[in-house]
Each structure stands twice: as C-alpha cells, then as structure tokens.
Design a protein around this motif. Sequence first.
Motif, PDB file in Angstrom:
ATOM      1  N   UNK A 293      34.069  30.960  34.686  1.00  0.00           N
ATOM      2  CA  UNK A 293      33.584  30.136  35.798  1.00  0.00           C
ATOM      3  C   UNK A 293      33.655  30.904  37.120  1.00  0.00           C
ATOM      4  N   UNK A 294      34.806  31.479  37.386  1.00  0.00           N
ATOM      5  CA  UNK A 294      34.991  32.106  38.699  1.00  0.00           C
ATOM      6  C   UNK A 294      34.187  33.398  38.845  1.00  0.00           C
ATOM      7  N   UNK A 295      33.965  34.080  37.753  1.00  0.00           N
ATOM      8  CA  UNK A 295      33.277  35.367  37.866  1.00  0.00           C
ATOM      9  C   UNK A 295      31.780  35.309  37.574  1.00  0.00           C
TER      10      UNK A 295
ATOM     11  N   UNK B  32      27.931  31.914  43.629  1.00  0.00           N
ATOM     12  CA  UNK B  32      28.010  33.366  43.434  1.00  0.00           C
ATOM     13  C   UNK B  32      26.700  34.020  43.834  1.00  0.00           C
ATOM     14  N   UNK B  33      26.842  35.033  44.645  1.00  0.00           N
ATOM     15  CA  UNK B  33      25.679  35.809  45.070  1.00  0.00           C
ATOM     16  C   UNK B  33      25.530  36.988  44.111  1.00  0.00           C
ATOM     17  N   UNK B  34      24.437  37.047  43.460  1.00  0.00           N
ATOM     18  CA  UNK B  34      24.234  38.151  42.527  1.00  0.00           C
ATOM     19  C   UNK B  34      23.305  39.186  43.150  1.00  0.00           C
ATOM     20  N   UNK B  35      23.262  40.323  42.538  1.00  0.00           N
ATOM     21  CA  UNK B  35      22.366  41.358  43.034  1.00  0.00           C
ATOM     22  C   UNK B  35      23.098  42.471  43.756  1.00  0.00           C
TER      23      UNK B  35
ATOM     24  N   UNK C  47      41.028  40.295  45.520  1.00  0.00           N
ATOM     25  CA  UNK C  47      40.822  38.870  45.807  1.00  0.00           C
ATOM     26  C   UNK C  47      40.810  38.623  47.307  1.00  0.00           C
ATOM     27  N   UNK C  48      41.638  39.383  48.026  1.00  0.00           N
ATOM     28  CA  UNK C  48      41.652  39.246  49.482  1.00  0.00           C
ATOM     29  C   UNK C  48      40.341  39.748  50.076  1.00  0.00           C
ATOM     30  N   UNK C  49      39.880  40.842  49.537  1.00  0.00           N
ATOM     31  CA  UNK C  49      38.605  41.392  50.006  1.00  0.00           C
ATOM     32  C   UNK C  49      37.484  40.410  49.703  1.00  0.00           C
ATOM     33  N   UNK C  50      37.561  39.807  48.530  1.00  0.00           N
ATOM     34  CA  UNK C  50      36.503  38.881  48.120  1.00  0.00           C
ATOM     35  C   UNK C  50      36.404  37.676  49.055  1.00  0.00           C
TER      36      UNK C  50
ATOM     37  N   UNK D  47      30.786  36.818  46.611  1.00  0.00           N
ATOM     38  CA  UNK D  47      31.171  37.945  45.760  1.00  0.00           C
ATOM     39  C   UNK D  47      32.533  37.664  45.144  1.00  0.00           C
ATOM     40  N   UNK D  48      32.688  38.046  43.885  1.00  0.00           N
ATOM     41  CA  UNK D  48      33.964  37.823  43.218  1.00  0.00           C
ATOM     42  C   UNK D  48      34.817  39.076  43.288  1.00  0.00           C
TER      43      UNK D  48
END
Length: 370
Positions: free
Chosen positions: A58-60, A66-69, A91-94, A100-101
């Motif tokens: 789910x999360x990934x 979720x923005x893909x590409x 996770x902090x960066x995300x 973005x995951x």
Amino acid sequence: MGRSPCGHDENGLKKGPWTPEEDQKLIDYISSHGHDSWRTLPKLAGLNRCGKSCRLRWTNYLRPDIKRGKFSEDEERKIINLHSVIGNKWSRIATKLPGRTDNEIKNYWNTHLRKKLLSMGIDPTTHKPRTDLNHLVNLSQLLGAANFGNLISPWGSALNLQVDASHLAKIQLLQNMLQLMNTSPLLNMESNHDLFIGNRNLNPFEGLLNGTNTQLNNKEPFLTGLENLNPGLMNPEAPSNFHDFDNSWAGLEDGFNPEILGVKNSSLSSTSSCENEIEIMNPVPASFSDSPHGTYNINQMESKIDPDQFMSTDSASTYTIFEAWDKLIDDETNDSYWKDILELTSSSSPSPAISWKSTYFPRRINNLAS
DNA sequence: AAAGGGGCCAACCGCGGAGTC
DNA sequence: AGACTCCGCGGTTGGCCCCTT
C-alpha cells in the motif's frame, strides 16, 4: 520481481509479487475501512498475506497520492541536499517530497544519484569531493571535457592555475577545508537548515549537478567557497554567538578538542533534533575513520577528525588538520600559489575573505602577506 | 538472433523504537 | 521493570528488462 516468486512462508501466507486481484482487494478494503491495524487487515480483506506485506504494498505502490514517473531536477536537488544533511533517512527525505516513497527515493539514490555524484567526483556518503587517485583521474577527465579554462574549480578560472593532479588535490583540500568548516558544529551554531536546503549549496560542485555552474562562473572565486560558511564568519561584525571563536581556534590548533568546541559526545555520534524537523547529522562523517593511514594525503588529514579520537586524551601522535595545512603550505616551494589567493581575495577591500583567513590561519597569512 | 551481463526496482528481512500489559 | 506485540525503517535480495556483444 522481489524474492521467492509465488512462495509461501511457514504459515502458508503468500509472498512475492502481488497480482492485480490482490491489489484490488487491498485497495477496496482500505478505501472503505482504512488501515487501522495492518495485522488484522489481510484477514478482513480476504488476502492471504501478512500485514507487513500489505502495508508495504500500500505505502509503496497502491497509495493514491503516489507520484510515479521520472524524478524532476528539482526533486533530484532536494534529495541530494537533504541527503547531505540527514544521510540515509529515506523516510525523512520522503516527507519533503510529496508523492514519493522512501523506497522509491532510496532506489533512485542507489541507482542514479549515487553514481551521478561519483561521476562528479563527489563522495555520495560525505558529499565532499573525493580524494582518491582514481577519482582524480576521473575528475581531470571531467574537467578536461568541460571547457577547461573556466571550469577547473570554483576558483580555477580566476587563479589561472595549471591543472595537474597536484593542483587538483590542493584545490580539493581547500574545498574540503571549507566544507569541513562549513559542517563543523562551531560554525553551525544557528542550526538553520535553510542554510543547507534550497538556495544554499553544501558542496561546491552543485553548479555542475544542477547545470547552472553558478559557482564555477562566480566572479569572486574565493568568496564562492566561503559563502557556504556561516554568514557570521563572513561578517566583520560577527554575531555574539561567535565571541569565543578566537579562543576556540587556539584550542583547535592543539588537537581539535571537542570540549573546546562545546561538542558533546552524543552530538558527534548521533543526531540531534532541531525545531524544523531536520536533523543535523554528525558534522564529521563517520567514514572519515575509514581512511587508510598511509602517505600524507587528505584522507589522512581528515582521519584525524575521527569522532572516536575526539574522546581520546592521547594527543602525542595527533596530526591535526591544521598541521596538515601547514605541511601542505610548507610543501609548496613557491609561495606565489598562496599569494595569488591572497591577492585575489584581498582585491576588494575590506575583504571578508581575508579576515576569515586571518582568523583561521593567522600565522601563515601574516607571513605571506608581509 | 541469441546469450550474457548489468541495471532497475518491487518486495522481503531484520532490527529497533514505541506502546501496552 | 520486564516481556511482548506491532509498526516503521533502512538494507538487501533477486527476477525482469534492456543493452551490448
């Protein structure tokens, strides 16, 4: 993809790639019930998976936001800047990159950005210029390919330096020195993470990374590097929290004593929170301690700032970064190299840079200037 | 055209922290 | 206080895909 295709664990739960049917079940369930408990979710959703697998899927992958590409240049820059400050805290960066995951960022870092930094001659772990000889070969190739006359280093065009491995090493030493100071706890008392994110660059090669070459084309090459320093140091009227700087410096020359810096062991070995939810990592990268002790080189110099050694009272064999500087300068048979820098940076009077250098290297600067 | 190799990335593993009893 | 459970994170794996030879 993934491991153990179509496998099952010891409880008979399915592992491996998700089928479209499983995805749909998970989406349908979470859409109507949410995901309060991942542990109970699979059973309630009719999935023969463990809760952990469902959460990951789910999360990934399935999360609607979720923005893909492809990653944009701006996202790349953000990742690099954030990584230079907080390290592998994906996770902090995300959280700073909507859509973005952490997994996606981690993969992108490992497959793209890491290599990109390496190809630019930057150590992706420390975000400092690499200093090994192989890198110097690569760097010289890079520089040769990129309009040599203007692109040797942030200072190269103005100094009109001869380009060989020796000079590159010195340039890098200078850059390393600046970056070390930039990241030292003493110089970052204000802990303002805006210094690192956005309009401030941690590494002098970022112009290459983002394609703007702003630093490389800067008309004030020495200041280009120095602007990364805490503005308090560049300002002749430094803020009050730098009032002990001169005293601290005297202590530094005696062996980089963390007590003098007011640095506790905990702040060197771990992270400390700051108000903007950005952790300022150990300013001295742990990888320093990995540097082999061999002939005199930058790695050796930096290895003296091993956090473990901060706590050591044995200073008999200590070879400080400043002694290394002295040695480097002494190794120069012709002082004109340094005089060039002095002249360049003192041309706009009063120059913040010269005062900065006077503060950092009073003995050497005074000798050369006289 | 086929084989080999490397890159990519979804998914798994194991650890550590937080919460609960 | 200690044991247990759950969750989240970072590191690692391994199958697919694409490029090169």
